[in-house]
Every structure is written in structure tokens, then in C-alpha cells.
Design an enzyme around this catalytic site. Structure first.
Site, PDB file in Angstrom:
ATOM      1  N   LYS A 127      20.673 -53.516 -34.777  1.00 15.00           N
ATOM      2  CA  LYS A 127      19.437 -53.746 -35.532  1.00 15.00           C
ATOM      3  C   LYS A 127      19.759 -54.521 -36.808  1.00 15.00           C
ATOM      4  O   LYS A 127      20.686 -54.163 -37.545  1.00 15.00           O
ATOM      5  CB  LYS A 127      18.822 -52.376 -35.868  1.00 15.00           C
TER       6      LYS A 127
HETATM    7  O1  G3P Z   1      12.421 -47.480 -37.412  1.00 13.09           O
HETATM    8  C1  G3P Z   1      11.526 -48.250 -38.125  1.00 13.09           C
HETATM    9  C2  G3P Z   1      10.154 -47.677 -38.322  1.00 13.09           C
HETATM   10  O2  G3P Z   1       9.625 -47.121 -37.166  1.00 13.09           O
HETATM   11  C3  G3P Z   1       9.929 -46.916 -39.577  1.00 13.09           C
HETATM   12  O3  G3P Z   1       8.699 -46.245 -39.635  1.00 13.09           O
HETATM   13  O4  G3P Z   1       7.198 -44.571 -40.642  1.00 13.09           O
HETATM   14  O5  G3P Z   1       9.237 -45.315 -41.909  1.00 13.09           O
HETATM   15  O6  G3P Z   1       7.290 -46.843 -41.629  1.00 13.09           O
HETATM   16  P1  G3P Z   1       8.081 -45.724 -41.026  1.00 13.09           P
END
Ligand code: G3P
Length: 217
Positions: free
Chosen positions: A83
Site C-alpha cells: 500500500k
Molecule cells: O484503510 C483505509 C480506510 O478504510 C480508513 O478508513 O474510517 O479511517 O477513514 P477511516
């Protein structure tokens, strides 16, 4: 649409994989910090739970170091997906890793132009962050629609991995918009199944069946 689980919590992941319905996993540095365990050890453990893709994010912001870190992460298991952040350094690293046959997930995507550049860099996955756009009062789902259209117009093979999913309805909307994958936090994954009428209906069926005094076997 494929389902990935967005967590580095191996207990929660195991429960999700045990359903037989989960295709892969995504992690990020914040999720690794939350898990409070050794990064490479956790990724190795997750990769043993599934043959599906497991995203592990580089820590550096410099291309040279990103490349080294990406190659190191890719050595953990065949199903590791490296990633990378949506920066020039991330895209440069993406291109090199792709040329070397290593799968990539370009993350922190907030605009269609960023997604276009990631596809040109040969990304295996692009991760548009729906919830974080919604948090700003913008329409995260519109981004998925736009990327789908751009990728289809030009036949880009990069898969759209809807990320920053906050609710069960985000999953439905992402599927309707043509996302290839949704990466879902465990709590939302569990919520996909739940409905009060299912619970009530089943309770009624069980009670009525007991009343018949019959057995099937
Ligand atoms: O892994 C990346 C993503 O899904 C993060 O989500 O909830 O931290 O915006 P969030």
C-alpha cells in the site's frame, strides 16, 4: 463485489474469515498502531489466514525508502499487496513495483484525477476514501462513480477498492456505483447481516416449529 476487512485485529479478522465470505484484508499504519503489535508479525499472521490479498502500507514518504520497504513487505508472503500513498513518490514506487510483478494498493485517494494517475502508474487497487469526504460535507460516493466511468472509458484494469466505509449503506452504494471491492471495518461487516425482522421472523418460526412436535432427522 468483493469484501475485504479493514482491520489489523487478528481476532476480529479470524471471525470474519470464518464466515467464508471475506476475500481479503486491508491495514494501514493507524490500524497497526491500534493493534499494538509488531507490524510484520501481524501481516504474516493475516497472510496465513487467507490466500486473498492483504494490504500492508509503507511507512516512508521518500521514493527510495518506499521501494525498499515495499519489497521487504512483499517478501512476507505471496498475497501481500504493498500500500502506497497518493503522492508523486508513491506513484513512482507503484510503477516500479508493478513492473517487478508486485501488487500495489494506492491509498488516500480523494479525487478522480488522483485515481487516473494511479491507474497510469499500474496500481492493482485504488482506494478512494468515501467516509472522509462525507465528513467534509462532500459526496464520497460521487468519487466512486467518477472513477468507474474513467476506468471503463479507457479500459484501465486497476480495481476500485472503496475505503473509509462507515456504514452498511455505504456498501450498497459502493456496489451500485460499480466498486470492485469494499473494505469494511468488522463492526460494519457484522451490521450487513442484521435486521430486526430477520431476528423476529426466525424467533416466530422456531416457536411455531416447536409447537408442531415434529423433527426433521
Ligand atoms: O484503510 C483505509 C480506510 O478504510 C480508513 O478508513 O474510517 O479511517 O477513514 P477511516
Amino acid at each position: 463485489m468483493q469484501i475485504f476487512i479493514d482491520t489489523a485485529d487478528t481476532k476480529e479478522l479470524k471471525a470474519a474469515f470464518d464466515t467464508g465470505l471475506v476475500d481479503g484484508c486491508t491495514t494501514n499504519p493507524s490500524l497497526i498502531a491500534k493493534a499494538g503489535r509488531d507490524f510484520k508479525e501481524v501481516i504474516a499472521e493475516i497472510c496465513e489466514m487467507t490466500t486473498g490479498p492483504v494490504s500492508a502500507e509503507v511507512a516512508s514518504t521518500e521514493a527510495d525508502m518506499m521501494l525498499k520497504e515495499g519489497k521487504r513487505l512483499a517478501q512476507i508472503a505471496d498475497n501481500v499487496v504493498v500500500k502506497l500513498p497518493l503522492t508523486w513518490a508513491g506513484l513512482k514506487t507503484c510503477k516500479t513495483l508493478t513492473e517487478e510483478g508486485i501488487k500495489t494498493n494506492v491509498t488516500l485517494c480523494f479525487t478522480p484525477n488522483q485515481a487516473w494517475l494511479a491507474a497510469k502508474a499500474g496500481a492493482t487497487y485504488i482506494s478512494p476514501f468515501i467516509g472522509r469526504l462525507d465528513d467534509l460535507g462532500l459526496d464520497g460516493m460521487e468519487l466512486i462513480h467518477d472513477i468507474r466511468q474513467i476506468y471503463d472509458n479507457y479500459g484501465y484494469e486497476t480495481k476500485i477498492l472503496a475505503a473509509s466505509i462507515r456504514s452498511a449503506s455505504h456498501c450498497i452504494e459502493a456496489a451500485k456505483a460499480g466498486a470492485d471491492v469494499s473494505t469494511i471495518p468488522p463492526k460494519v461487516f457484522n451490521a450487513l447481516l442484521n435486521h430486526v425482522l430477520t431476528d423476529k421472523g426466525l424467533a416466530d418460526f422456531v416457536k411455531d416449529w416447536e409447537g408442531t412436535g415434529q423433527t426433521i432427522l
